[in-house]
Enzyme design. Structure first.
Site, short mmCIF file in Angstrom:
data_model
loop_
_atom_site.label_atom_id
_atom_site.label_comp_id
_atom_site.label_asym_id
_atom_site.label_seq_id
_atom_site.Cartn_x
_atom_site.Cartn_y
_atom_site.Cartn_z
CG ASN A 9 -37.77 2.16 93.08
OD1 ASN A 9 -38.47 2.31 94.08
ND2 ASN A 9 -38.20 1.53 92.00
CE LYS A 11 -37.05 -2.33 92.06
NZ LYS A 11 -37.17 -2.97 90.79
CG HIS A 95 -40.74 1.82 88.66
ND1 HIS A 95 -40.92 0.46 88.54
CD2 HIS A 95 -39.41 2.02 88.83
CE1 HIS A 95 -39.74 -0.14 88.65
NE2 HIS A 95 -38.81 0.78 88.83
CD GLU A 97 -40.68 -2.98 89.90
OE1 GLU A 97 -40.87 -2.38 90.97
OE2 GLU A 97 -39.55 -3.39 89.54
CD GLU A 167 -35.86 2.63 86.03
OE1 GLU A 167 -34.91 2.45 86.79
OE2 GLU A 167 -37.03 2.41 86.35
N GLY A 173 -34.11 -5.41 87.40
CA GLY A 173 -34.09 -6.55 88.31
C GLY A 173 -33.66 -7.85 87.67
CB SER A 212 -29.31 -4.72 85.99
OG SER A 212 -30.45 -5.56 86.09
C1 PEP Z 1 -35.69 0.12 89.43
O1 PEP Z 1 -36.39 -0.37 90.29
O2 PEP Z 1 -35.99 1.22 88.94
C2 PEP Z 1 -34.49 -0.60 88.98
C3 PEP Z 1 -33.78 -0.09 88.03
O3 PEP Z 1 -34.22 -1.79 89.62
P1 PEP Z 1 -32.84 -2.62 89.51
O4 PEP Z 1 -31.70 -1.64 89.73
O5 PEP Z 1 -32.90 -3.63 90.61
O6 PEP Z 1 -32.77 -3.22 88.16
#
Ligand code: PEP
Length: 251
Positions: A9, A11, A95, A97, A167, A173, A212
């Site tokens: 992803n 973003k 997601h 965000e 998630e 992040g 992460s």
């Molecule tokens: C994501 O954006 O879905 C995500 C898991 O980000 P990150 O791997 O940076 O934590």
């Protein structure tokens, strides 16, 4: 047998030129992934979708969001027919965000998922609890609500291509990835909920862990019975770490 899936992803990162550079550099990786029965994909910003598809047709290319309406007065939005015109067949939905910054509710996610499925596209539905909810021991209740509302009014036939990503918001992040035990516990619970609601098709639905995930921790998740892949943000941006993620999944 569920195929493994590594989905990046991006973003709001990468210009069109940068997206093209990545897609061209990942061509051999897609071959390698195919040989090892792993599906490999990325979710660029809308502007990069067709460039990535053209530069590497073997990547799964997902939109990061979609509007459920076919067309109309929805300024700033992108519809399913617009994505399909580009050849895009997948979209992320819900997601964290988008839930946090754009107030996307489970009901809104449900409308998007239903529209995607009706159009023959693959929704990658993201669920997960906040830190506060995690600390209150509410993870499973939160995930259950997100799953039941988000997948309301769908049949077993509808969800056969669905992908779910667990998630935890506190791990996205932050560098604080969930332990493999927590991730498996919640992903196993998601599969149970899917079985309760849709029956045996639950065994065919891919469930990813995200939060992460890095090259040095990805393998532990893929070793879990109910985790079929990873949704990766930061570590999917450089082709080198994306390659390392893939190789660590395969080996
Ligand atoms: C994501 O954006 O879905 C995500 C898991 O980000 P990150 O791997 O940076 O934590």
């Amino acid at each position: 047998m569920r195929r493994k899936l590594l989905m990046g992803n991006w973003k709001m990162n990468k210009t069109i030129a940068e997206a093209k550079e990545f897609a061209l550099a990942s061509k051999q990786l897609s071959e390698y992934a195919k040989k090892h029965n792993v599906d490999l994909g990325v979710a660029p910003v809308y502007l990069g979708l067709s460039t990535v598809l053209e530069a590497n047709p073997n990547l799964i290319v997902a939109a990061q969001n979609v509007n459920e309406h076919e067309k109309g007065a929805y300024t700033g939005e992108i519809s399913i027919p617009m994505l399909q015109e580009l050849g895009v067949t997948w979209s992320l939905v819900g997601h964290s965000e988008r839930r946090t910054y754009y107030n996307e509710s489970d009901e809104a996610c449900n409308a998007k998922i239903k529209a995607l499925i009706a159009a023959g596209m693959v929704p990658l539905y993201c669920v997960g609890e906040t830190l506060e909810q995690f600390e209150a021991g509410a993870t499973k209740a939160v995930v259950k609500e997100q799953l039941y509302v988000g997948l309301n009014d769908l049949t077993a036939g509808d969800v056969k291509n669905l992908v779910v990503a667990y998630e935890p918001v506190w791990s996205i992040g932050t560098g604080k990835n969930a332990s493999k035990e927590i991730a498996q516990d919640v992903c196993g619970y998601i599969r149970k909920l899917l079985r309760d609601k849709f029956g045996d098709i639950a065994d065919e639905i891919r469930i990813l862990y995200g939060g992460s995930v890095k090259p040095n921790n990805v393998k532990q998740y893929l070793g879990q019975p109910d985790i079929d892949g990873a949704l990766v943000g930061g570590a999917s941006l450089a082709v080198e770490s994306y390659e390392e993620l893939l190789k660590n999944i395969v080996e």
